[in-house]
Design an enzyme around this catalytic site. Structure first.
Site, PDB file in Angstrom:
ATOM      1  N   PRO A  82      50.074  36.447  29.235  1.00  0.00           N
ATOM      2  CA  PRO A  82      50.315  37.662  30.033  1.00  0.00           C
ATOM      3  C   PRO A  82      50.595  38.892  29.164  1.00  0.00           C
ATOM      4  O   PRO A  82      50.475  40.008  29.636  1.00  0.00           O
ATOM      5  CB  PRO A  82      51.532  37.311  30.900  1.00  0.00           C
ATOM      6  CG  PRO A  82      52.039  35.998  30.432  1.00  0.00           C
ATOM      7  CD  PRO A  82      51.015  35.372  29.561  1.00  0.00           C
ATOM      8  N   GLU A 136      56.145  30.398  29.273  1.00  0.00           N
ATOM      9  CA  GLU A 136      57.399  30.533  28.516  1.00  0.00           C
ATOM     10  C   GLU A 136      57.130  30.997  27.096  1.00  0.00           C
ATOM     11  O   GLU A 136      57.994  31.582  26.464  1.00  0.00           O
ATOM     12  CB  GLU A 136      58.163  29.203  28.440  1.00  0.00           C
ATOM     13  CG  GLU A 136      58.576  28.631  29.779  1.00  0.00           C
ATOM     14  CD  GLU A 136      57.580  27.629  30.343  1.00  0.00           C
ATOM     15  OE1 GLU A 136      56.375  27.712  29.999  1.00  0.00           O
ATOM     16  OE2 GLU A 136      57.997  26.766  31.127  1.00  0.00           O
ATOM     17  N   ARG A 192      27.992  33.888  32.174  1.00  0.00           N
ATOM     18  CA  ARG A 192      26.925  34.457  32.998  1.00  0.00           C
ATOM     19  C   ARG A 192      26.217  35.617  32.322  1.00  0.00           C
ATOM     20  O   ARG A 192      25.134  36.028  32.754  1.00  0.00           O
ATOM     21  CB  ARG A 192      27.443  34.844  34.379  1.00  0.00           C
ATOM     22  CG  ARG A 192      28.536  35.885  34.370  1.00  0.00           C
ATOM     23  CD  ARG A 192      29.233  35.943  35.711  1.00  0.00           C
ATOM     24  NE  ARG A 192      28.295  36.227  36.790  1.00  0.00           N
ATOM     25  CZ  ARG A 192      27.696  37.394  36.957  1.00  0.00           C
ATOM     26  NH1 ARG A 192      27.933  38.372  36.121  1.00  0.00           N
ATOM     27  NH2 ARG A 192      26.860  37.577  37.955  1.00  0.00           N
ATOM     28  N   ASP A 213      25.156  43.971  38.608  1.00  0.00           N
ATOM     29  CA  ASP A 213      26.466  43.544  39.085  1.00  0.00           C
ATOM     30  C   ASP A 213      27.421  44.705  39.293  1.00  0.00           C
ATOM     31  O   ASP A 213      27.318  45.724  38.630  1.00  0.00           O
ATOM     32  CB  ASP A 213      27.146  42.638  38.046  1.00  0.00           C
ATOM     33  CG  ASP A 213      26.586  41.240  38.060  1.00  0.00           C
ATOM     34  OD1 ASP A 213      25.848  40.908  38.992  1.00  0.00           O
ATOM     35  OD2 ASP A 213      26.902  40.498  37.119  1.00  0.00           O
TER      36      ASP A 213
HETATM   37 CL1  6GU Z   1      46.131  34.822  30.261  1.00  0.00          CL
HETATM   38  N1  6GU Z   1      48.374  33.735  31.110  1.00  0.00           N
HETATM   39  C1  6GU Z   1      49.433  33.693  31.905  1.00  0.00           C
HETATM   40  N2  6GU Z   1      50.329  32.714  31.733  1.00  0.00           N
HETATM   41  N3  6GU Z   1      49.671  34.567  32.862  1.00  0.00           N
HETATM   42  C2  6GU Z   1      48.762  35.532  33.009  1.00  0.00           C
HETATM   43  C3  6GU Z   1      47.639  35.647  32.223  1.00  0.00           C
HETATM   44  C4  6GU Z   1      47.465  34.714  31.255  1.00  0.00           C
HETATM   45  N4  6GU Z   1      46.940  36.722  32.612  1.00  0.00           N
HETATM   46  C5  6GU Z   1      47.621  37.231  33.615  1.00  0.00           C
HETATM   47  N5  6GU Z   1      48.725  36.527  33.878  1.00  0.00           N
END
Ligand code: 6GU
Length: 235
Positions: A94, A122, A160, A175
């Site tokens: 994230p 985590e 793709r 697209d």
């Molecule tokens: Cl790549 N991993 C996690 N754990 N949460 C996320 C993410 C990735 N992308 C958005 N939220």
């Protein structure tokens, strides 16, 4: 392209790459996708892949040793400064850079061997990100329990785009997003369903008019967006 996915939950990927365009691309030899259990690279007798964070705190952190061993085994590389043509190691987290259509286009063009490390929310020992990883990617502003769903999204968006993956050479160019616009609305038979009619312009066979209508609708859809008045504002 070769894609290696590193995860502590290999079963998650069960048949996720066995459908539609990805399946076709695999069968055509355009992409080879392998899913690896990080645990297989743990050298200790308990095959430990995670441990408690130094300094205390909740949750478990993915240990560096199995990930270093896995990357070295799969790429031959000893750290990210050890450049290998076309090798790209990506950590899904994230904290990563937001994944966009432009990211998919770039990775499809640049990488011949992609290694996707699925992080746990985590955390992953920082030395992995520092020494091993070329890029950190996030798929959006929300927290997932792990990088696995993100890896499947990234694989789909990239595969793709590989030459020959789509039936017609032009379909990726048409697209949504590839020209910064969402797709125009599409209709198929019947021309009238429960009183709802397909726009006349699509039925009259005037290709120039149809193209003009489609462009107009794509612009409207992009401005208005599927979910709110400001969707697509940045375009
Ligand atoms: Cl790549 N991993 C996690 N754990 N949460 C996320 C993410 C990735 N992308 C958005 N939220």
């Amino acid at each position: 392209m070769k894609i290696d996915v590193l995860t502590i939950f290999p079963e998650y990927f069960g048949s996720i790459f066995e459908f539609g365009i990805i399946r076709r691309a695999k069968l055509a030899g355009i992409v080879e996708i392998r899913v690896h259990d990080i645990r297989e690279y743990a050298a200790d007798k308990h095959r430990m892949v995670d441990d408690r964070p130094f300094g205390g705190g909740d949750g478990m952190v993915l240990k560096p040793e199995p990930l270093f061993a896995a990357i070295e085994a799969l790429t031959g590389r000893k750290g990210r400064e050890d450049r290998r043509e076309g090798v790209k190691v990506v950590l899904l987290t994230p904290q990563g850079e937001p994944f966009k259509q432009a990211s998919a286009v770039r990775l499809a063009a640049e990488a011949s061997h992609l290694v996707l490390i699925c992080g746990r929310y985590e955390g992953v020992d920082e030395r992995v990100a520092e020494q091993l990883v070329d890029e950190e990617i996030s798929i959006g502003d929300y927290v997932l329990s792990g990088g696995e769903p993100a890896a499947s999204v990234v694989v789909d968006a990239i595969v793709r785009l590989l030459p020959g993956a789509l039936g017609s050479e032009t379909s990726a160019e048409n697209d949504s997003f590839s020209d910064g616009l969402l797709d125009c609305p599409q209709y198929t038979r019947p021309a009238e369903f429960r009183g709802m009619k397909v726009p006349d312009v699509l039925l009259n066979g005037h290709h120039a008019e149809i193209e003009k209508w489609r462009r107009q609708k794509a612009l409207e859809k992009t401005k208005k967006g599927p979910n709110g008045p400001n969707y697509g504002r940045e375009w």
